[in-house]
Design an enzyme around this catalytic site. Structure first.
Site, PDB file in Angstrom:
ATOM      1  N   ASP A  83       0.828  -1.200   0.000  1.00 46.07           N
ATOM      2  CA  ASP A  83       0.000   0.000   0.000  1.00 46.07           C
ATOM      3  C   ASP A  83       0.874   1.266   0.000  1.00 46.07           C
ATOM      4  OD1 ASP A  83      -2.851   0.926   0.338  1.00 46.07           O
ATOM      5  OD2 ASP A  83      -1.993   1.923   2.086  1.00 46.07           O
ATOM      6  N   GLU A 120       2.054  -0.417  -4.945  1.00 46.32           N
ATOM      7  CA  GLU A 120       1.116   0.638  -5.324  1.00 46.32           C
ATOM      8  C   GLU A 120       1.920   1.928  -5.220  1.00 46.32           C
ATOM      9  OE1 GLU A 120      -2.973   2.942  -4.069  1.00 46.32           O
ATOM     10  OE2 GLU A 120      -1.490   2.373  -2.580  1.00 46.32           O
TER      11      GLU A 120
HETATM   12  C1  NOJ Z   1      -4.362   2.938  -1.028  1.00 48.09           C
HETATM   13  C2  NOJ Z   1      -5.504   1.995  -0.881  1.00 48.09           C
HETATM   14  O1  NOJ Z   1      -5.739   1.354  -2.106  1.00 48.09           O
HETATM   15  C3  NOJ Z   1      -6.677   2.806  -0.408  1.00 48.09           C
HETATM   16  O2  NOJ Z   1      -7.866   2.058  -0.416  1.00 48.09           O
HETATM   17  C4  NOJ Z   1      -6.380   3.350   0.964  1.00 48.09           C
HETATM   18  O3  NOJ Z   1      -7.420   4.203   1.355  1.00 48.09           O
HETATM   19  C5  NOJ Z   1      -5.074   4.147   0.979  1.00 48.09           C
HETATM   20  N1  NOJ Z   1      -4.018   3.487   0.269  1.00 48.09           N
HETATM   21  C6  NOJ Z   1      -4.587   4.384   2.388  1.00 48.09           C
HETATM   22  O4  NOJ Z   1      -4.155   3.183   2.971  1.00 48.09           O
END
Ligand code: NOJ
Length: 560
Positions: free
Chosen positions: A218, A277
C-alpha cells in the site's frame, strides 16, 4: 511497419515456472468484507472466501490478492490496521486463514495479501503507547509527532492537507500534533525508526511462513519522509519536484527498505513476490519499485484514467511494455480496483473532459442519473477492453465483480456511506469509493443476493439481481461465461512476453500478435471490422461475429 516489443532479458524465462508465476498471472482482487459473508453478520469473511474457492477455481485465475482482513475499526475499509499479524475476529481466525490458503493452494491459486506500511491505525498498540508515553518518548518516535505553531502551539505544524482532504495533522491531549497522510485514524509511521523497520520484516516473515505467496504494498512510495525544519507550506510543497527529493513522496531512500524486504522474499522457495502501489511521476521512477532488487513489480494505473480509445490504449500499452524493459519486471494491467469507479460504468458514461475516472466520480456525485449511463454499452466496452488486456504480455489484476460486468452503485445515501474520502471531501476520488465496494450478488434471490444471511454492510440495488452469479453462470453469453472461457484459454496464450503490432487500415482498431501465433483484435469504434479469412481462426469474441465481421466495441482472440 509493425513494431515489436521484446523483453529480451526474459525470453529465457518460463513464465509458468513456479518462481516466475507472477510475471503473467491473472490476479483477482478480493475485497474481503464485500465478497461473501459466511457468518451472517453483513460483513464478508474468511470463511466466505473459503466457501467460494470452487467459484474462484472455475473462474480460472492464477492468484487472489486479498485487501486487508486484519483487526480494524474500518475507519478506511481496513487500511487502518490494528494488528498486522492477526485476522479481524469479525472475519475469522488465523486457523480460518490457514484453511483458506490451503484450499486455494490445492486448486493451484496463489495468495497475495495487502501490507499497509505507511500508517497503522490509531488503535494499534504502538499508537496507544505513544499517546500514553508522552512527548519525547521512544514510543512517540515510532510516529511523526511535532509541536504546534502559534504562541501556544495550538496551530498545526504546517497547513498540509491529507490525501482524503482536511488537515494532515491532529492534536493530542498533551498538545503535540501527529502527522497523517490519510484519515485521522491512520497515523503515519516514522520509517527512520529501526524498530518500525524490524517489525515489518517480522510481519513479512510471519505471513510468508504461513504460505502466503506475495504482497501488495500500500502506498509504497510514501513511507520515507524528510521532515527537517523549516517545513515547507503546502503551496511550496506542491511546487517541489517529485524526483526523489520531495519531502513526502517517492524519496530515493525508500528503496533501501525494499532492498531489505527483498532479502526476506528471496529467503523463501519460491521467492515471495510483491507489487507496489506507487503513484509516481515518471516511468523511470516507477521502474525502481519494480526492480528485481526491490519489490519486483509495480501497478500500472494508466488505464484507470484512459478513455475507451484505440490510440490511447496503444500508447499506454507501448509505453508500459517499454517500462517493463527498464525494470526487467513484467507489465501490469488494471482497469478497476477498490479505489475507482468500476470500468463498466466509466465506459458507459458520456465523455467528460476525456477523463474516465472523473467522469465516473461526477456521475456518482450527481446521484447516478440513469439516463446518463448506457449500461449495455459500458458492459460491452468493458468486456472488449478486458479481453484485450488479458491477451497482452504481463499480469492483469481483476477486481471482484468485474467478471459479472457489474456497475458502480450510485444509490448510497450519505448516511450509508463509509469511505473517509467522502466525509473529508477529498478531491482525488471526489465522492468516495463505496460504490465499487458493495457486496457481490451471488444469487438473484435470497437475502442480500446470496452474499450473506443478514443483509449487506452497504446497500445492494435491485438491479444487482440481473448481474448475480447464478444468473450469469446459466447464460453462455454472460460476462461471467466470457471471463471463464478467456481465463482458461489465456493459459496457452501467455507463453513468452513479446508482442508484435499488426497494422490495420482503421484508426479505431488495434491488432497485435504474440509469437506463439495468438492474435488479439479490438474494435474500439462502432463500425464493424471485417476479419476476412482470419475469421476461421477466431477462438473467442466478446460479441458474436456476423459473417466473419467483428461488430463494434468488441474484441476477438485468434489462434493461428
Ligand atoms: C491505497 C488503498 O488502495 C486505499 O484504499 C487506501 O485508502 C489508501 N491506500 C490508504 O491506505
Amino acid at each position: 511497419m509493425s513494431e515489436v516489443h521484446s523483453l529480451d532479458t526474459h525470453d529465457d524465462l518460463d513464465t509458468h515456472d513456479d518462481a516466475a508465476w507472477w510475471r503473467q498471472a491473472a490476479v483477482y482482487q478480493i475485497y474481503p468484507r464485500s465478497f461473501a459473508d459466511a457468518t451472517g453478520d453483513g460483513i464478508g469473511d474468511v470463511a466466505g472466501i473459503l466457501s467460494r474457492v470452487d467459484y474462484l477455481a472455475e473462474l480460472g485465475i492464477d492468484a487472489v490478492w486479498l485487501s486487508p482482513f486484519y483487526p480494524s475499526a474500518l475507519a478506511d475499509g481496513g487500511y487502518d490496521v490494528d494488528d498486522y499479524r492477526d485476522v479481524d475476529p469479525r472475519l475469522g481466525t488465523l486457523d480460518d486463514f490457514d484453511a483458506m490458503v490451503d484450499a486455494l493452494h490445492e486448486r493451484g491459486i496463489k495468495v497475495i495479501i495487502d501490507i499497509v506500511p505507511n500508517h497503522t491505525s490509531n488503535r494499534h498498540e504502538w499508537f496507544q503507547e505513544a499517546l500514553a508515553a508522552g512527548r519525547g518518548s521512544a514510543a512517540r518516535d515510532r510516529y511523526i509527532f511535532r509541536e504546534g505553531t502559534g504562541p501556544d502551539g495550538s496551530q498545526p505544524p504546517t497547513d498540509w492537507v491529507s490525501v482524503f482532504g482536511g488537515p494532515a495533522w491532529e492534536r493530542v491531549d498533551d498538545g503535540q500534533w501527529y502527522f497523517h497522510n490519510f484519515a485521522t485514524e491512520q497515523p503515519d509511521l516514522n520509517w527512520d525508526n529501526p524498530e518500525v523497520r524490524e517489525d515489518f520484516l517480522t510481519t513479512l516473515r510471519f505471513w510468508s511462513d504461513r504460505g502466503v505467496d506475495g504482497f501488495r504494498i500500500d502506498v509504497a512510495h510514501m513511507l520515507t519522509k524528510d521532515l527537517s525544519e523549516p517545513l515547507p507550506s503546502s503551496a511550496e510543497l506542491a511546487l517541489l519536484p517529485q524526483d526523489g527529493t520531495h519531502p513526502l513522496i517517492d524519496r530515493d531512500e525508500v528503496h533501501e527498505i525494499y532492498a531489505e524486504w527483498r532479502t526476506v522474499f528471496d529467503s523463501y522457495d519460491p521467492p515471495r513476490t510483491a507489487v507496489a502501489e506507487a503513484w509516481v511521476s515518471t516511468p523511470e521512477r516507477r521502474a525502481k519499485y519494480a526492480s528485481a532488487e526491490g519489490l519486483g513489480q509495480a501497478f500500472n494505473f494508466d488505464l484507470l484514467v484512459a478513455d475507451f480509445d484505440a490510440a490511447e490504449f496503444r500508447r499506454i500499452i507501448a509505453d508500459n511494455l517499454a517500462q517493463a524493459t527498464l525494470s526487467g519486471s513484467s507489465t501490469t494491467w488494471v482497469l478497476s480496483n477498490h479505489d475507482v469507479t468500476r470500468h463498466a460504468t466509466r465506459y458507459g458514461l458520456p465523455a467528460l473532459d476525456g477523463r474516465a475516472v472523473k467522469q465516473g466520480v461526477e456521475w456518482v456525485r450527481a446521484g447516478g442519473p440513469a439516463a446518463d449511463l448506457d449500461r449495455e454499452q459500458g458492459r460491452r466496452r468493458a468486456e472488449a477492453a478486458t479481453m484485450l488486456l488479458l491477451g497482452l504480455p504481463g499480469s492483469t489484476y481483476l477486481y471482484q465483480g468485474e467478471e459479472l460486468g457489474l456497475h458502480e452503485v450510485a444509490e448510497i445515501t450519505p448516511e450509508q456511506r463509509q469511505d473517509p474520502a467522502f466525509f473529508r471531501g477529498a478531491e482525488f476520488d471526489g465522492f468516495g469509493r463505496d460504490g465499487c465496494r458493495v457486496p457481490l450478488p451471488w444469487s438473484a434471490d435470497g437475502s442480500s443476493f446470496g452474499f450473506g444471511a443478514d443483509g449487506a454492510h452497504l446497500p445492494q440495488p435491485a438491479w444487482f439481481a440481473d448481474y448475480a452469479v447464478d444468473v450469469e453462470a446459466a447464460d453462455p453469453a454472460s460476462t461471467l461465461s466470457l471471463y471463464r472461457k478467456a481465463l482458461r484459454l489465456r493459459r496457452s496464450l501467455q507463453t513468452d512476453e513479446r508482442l508484435e503490432w499488426r497494422e490495420t487500415d482503421r484508426d479505431d482498431v488495434l491488432r497485435f500478435a504474440r509469437p506463439n501465433g495468438w492474435q488479439v483484435v479490438t474494435n474500439f469504434g462502432t463500425e464493424p471490422f471485417d476479419l476476412g479469412s482470419d475469421a476461421d481462426a477466431v477462438v473467442l469474441t466478446t460479441q458474436p461475429l456476423r459473417d466473419g465481421v467483428l461488430p463494434g466495441e468488441a474484441t476477438a482472440w485468434l489462434r493461428a
